[in-house]
Each structure stands twice: as structure tokens, then as C-alpha cells.
Enzyme design. Structure first.
Site, PDB file in Angstrom:
ATOM      1  N   GLY A 304      36.040  43.960  23.388  1.00  0.00           N
ATOM      2  CA  GLY A 304      35.994  44.214  24.825  1.00  0.00           C
ATOM      3  C   GLY A 304      37.100  43.428  25.514  1.00  0.00           C
ATOM      4  O   GLY A 304      38.172  43.212  24.956  1.00  0.00           O
ATOM      5  N   GLU A 305      36.837  43.034  26.753  1.00  0.00           N
ATOM      6  CA  GLU A 305      37.763  42.237  27.564  1.00  0.00           C
ATOM      7  C   GLU A 305      39.027  43.004  27.978  1.00  0.00           C
ATOM      8  O   GLU A 305      39.892  42.455  28.632  1.00  0.00           O
ATOM      9  CB  GLU A 305      38.211  40.956  26.834  1.00  0.00           C
ATOM     10  N   GLY A 306      39.164  44.274  27.557  1.00  0.00           N
ATOM     11  CA  GLY A 306      40.414  44.992  27.769  1.00  0.00           C
ATOM     12  C   GLY A 306      41.424  44.735  26.667  1.00  0.00           C
ATOM     13  O   GLY A 306      42.590  45.109  26.786  1.00  0.00           O
TER      14      GLY A 306
END
Length: 337
Positions: A304-306
Site C-alpha cells: 500500500g502507501e502508493g
């Protein structure tokens, strides 16, 4: 700056989405045909250059300003043991983001993206979606607008990410509500939950769908009932990007699920998006197919987190650079046949 005043204004925006510039798209394709290479030899780089040209409204697009944003929120459903990590990790990781020590900080620096960190009421988890709606109308609108607010006038490419312990569970519920199916189809192991945790996730998603399904009559209500603050913020940012004709690099399963309700209403909603990667979350491939997107990368990511989107930024830069800086056959005095 885009701001959604109420549910009606959000739905009106969804029903009046801008399209890319057909003239610029055609001009970019014509330029590709003149560059010193066999037709189609740069594969998807050619498609990306044409895609960017259409959304920027110019035959030769540029990429000077990449904006990344990570939204963080806490979830009531996390108390049901659906994650391998406790809810307090959300705030701890936000502190890490702010200090520049997380993977997304490093990757954003590598791809030369300006990164915003946006925590959303971390002291107030959303409602447990298996028992009640995640958010009130006002809370959902606030989150959507927090997402829209990250766009700046100079932004030419956007990617968004998230941090929220337990958020693959509401993401699975959103995908199921938008495209059908149940918890068993859409739930995966997330960041490392074991078989018992997966069983709890499936049960929680099925309970949430049974409770809310008849009320999920439009995208706003679906996000409000089944989503989370950081998920709604990602949705708001991606919708605002469409309204500004800004292309989006779509990250993993949760970012993709954030726009599932929009795509259920507008099947071509994701036309301004490029899927950066396909994650290790089992249902992400299915979700990308429903969104009509083909991923650029398959690296087995599940952070996640980009992070996956940041990794794909250099590919977009390469596509634009080759499109704009290569010589044409005429310029290079190269015979075409």
C-alpha cells in the site's frame, strides 16, 4: 479547487465527466508514426504517451510535476481481528511518514514526486461496518474533500496511497457491493493475516454486505456505509483529478476499490487512470479487470502507501521523454523503408 458540497454535487460530477482531447490524441498518434522506430516497437510506452497527450490536451505532453498523497484513517472493523497489526500502528506509521522513513518516502524521492501525508481523524475510528455505517454524511463529505484538496494547479500526474489498519476489509466490501460476489471472492491475506484472520475478514464482509446492501443505492452511500476516511479521500482525489483532466497512476487493491463505486455508476470512470501494478492481494487482478485496466508492473507488492504507483512513475516519464525527444524520420534523415 474542486469541492463537493453535498451528495448531489458528487453524483452530478460523476454524471458529467470530461473526456480526453480527441484532437491531441490523434496528433500524438501521428507523431508516434513519424518517430525513428518501427511502428509499435516501444509497446505500451507509445500508448502511455498518447494517453498523456489526450489528457493534457497537447500533442507533446510534459511531466514536470508529479503529486503523491498518502491518506490515513482508522477503522472500527479492526477490532474484530481482521488485521495482522493492531490499530495503533496507523498513527505510528503516520509519524514515520512525517519523518520521511517509510518506503513511500524513499520511493517518492526516487521518482521525484511531491508527497503529501494526510491523517484523517485518527483518534476517531470509523464505525464497524459489520454493525453500522462507517461514516455519517458529513464525515464522508469531509473525507472526499480532503482528497480533492491535495491537487495543486501545477499537478500533471497524481498517485494516491493509504495507511489504515484493517482497510483491506472495507475495500473488499466495496468491491463486492460494486461488482457482486461475497467475502470469499474479494478477501485476501492483506499484510499477512493468517487463515483464522482471513475467516474473520470473510465473515465481517458478508455481515457488512447483508446489513448495508439494500441501502447502497449510489456511490456516495456505498462509500459512506462500507468505506473509510482514507478510502473516501482517495476516491475524492481521483474524481477531482478526472474533473481537472489530470491522469492518475492507480496503486493497489485498496486504491482500486476506492473507485469501484464510481465505476459501478460510470463504467468508463477509470479512463484517466493507469494501473501501476497488480498486487499480491488475490482479488486485485479481478478488480482491475472490472475497472478495465491492465497493470504496468507485477512485483508481488502488498504494502500500500502508493508504493506501486511511485514505482511506475519512471515508466510514465520514459514514455513522455521518448515521445517528445526522439527524432522523426525526416529530422534524422533516416529512410523509412
Amino acid at each position: 479547487m474542486i469541492r463537493f458540497a453535498d451528495r448531489a454535487s458528487l453524483l452530478a460530477a460523476l454524471d458529467n465527466l470530461p473526456a480526453p482531447c480527441a484532437v491531441s490524441t490523434g496528433a500524438a498518434r501521428a507523431r508516434q508514426a513519424e518517430l525513428t522506430k518501427p511502428p509499435g516497437s516501444l509497446g505500451r510506452l507509445e500508448d502511455i504517451a498518447v494517453f498523456m497527450a489526450g489528457w493534457q490536451g497537447t500533442a507533446v505532453p510534459r511531466l514536470h510535476h508529479v503529486r503523491g498523497a498518502v491518506f490515513a484513517g482508522n477503522h472500527g472493523i479492526a477490532q474484530q481481528g481482521v488485521s495482522a497489526f493492531p490499530p495503533e500502528v496507523t498513527r505510528q506509521m503516520v509519524d514515520n511518514f512525517m519523518a520521511g522513513g517509510a518506503a513511500i518516502n524513499v520511493l517518492a524521492r526516487c521518482c521525484e514526486a511531491q508527497l503529501s501525508i494526510v491523517p484523517l481523524d485518527l483518534d476517531r475510528p470509523t464505525g464497524d461496518i459489520a454493525q453500522e455505517p462507517a461514516m455519517s454524511d458529513a464525515e464522508c463529505l469531509k473525507a472526499l474533500n480532503a482528497g480533492a484538496a491535495v491537487l495543486t494547479p501545477e499537478t500533471q500526474l497524481l498517485f494516491v496511497g493509504e495507511m489504515g489498519i484493517g482497510n483491506t476489509t472495507p475495500a473488499a466490501a466495496l468491491a463486492a457491493a460494486a461488482f457482486g460476489g461475497d467475502g470469499n471472492q474479494w478477501c485476501g491475506y492483506g499484510t499477512g493475516v493468517g487463515p483464522d484472520g482471513l475467516a474473520r475478514k470473510i465473515k465481517a464482509v458478508d455481515r457488512a454486505l447483508a446489513l448495508h446492501h439494500e441501502h447502497c443505492t449510489d456511490p456516495f452511500e456505498t462509500l459512506r456505509r462500507l468505506g473509510g476516511r482514507e478510502i473516501a479521500a482517495m476516491a475524492g482525489a481521483i474524481l477531482a483529478a478526472r474533473l481537472h483532466r489530470i491522469p492518475v497512476l492507480l496503486d493497489g487493491f485498496i486504491a482500486s476499490a476506492a473507485i469501484a463505486p464510481f465505476t459501478a455508476r460510470q463504467p468508463r470512470f477509470a479512463d484517466h487512470c493507469i494501473a501501476a501494478h497488480c498486487s499480491a492481494e488475490a482479488a486485485h487482478q479481478i478488480l482491475l479487470e472490472r475497472l478495465g485496466l491492465q497493470p504496468l508492473l507485477r512485483l508481488g507488492l502488498r504494502l500500500g502507501e502508493g508504493s506501486g504507483a511511485a514505482l511506475a512513475v519512471p515508466i510514465i516519464r520514459a514514455a513522455i521523454a521518448t515521445h517528445g525527444a526522439m527524432a522523426t524520420f525526416a529530422e534524422a534523415k533516416v529512410a523509412r523503408s
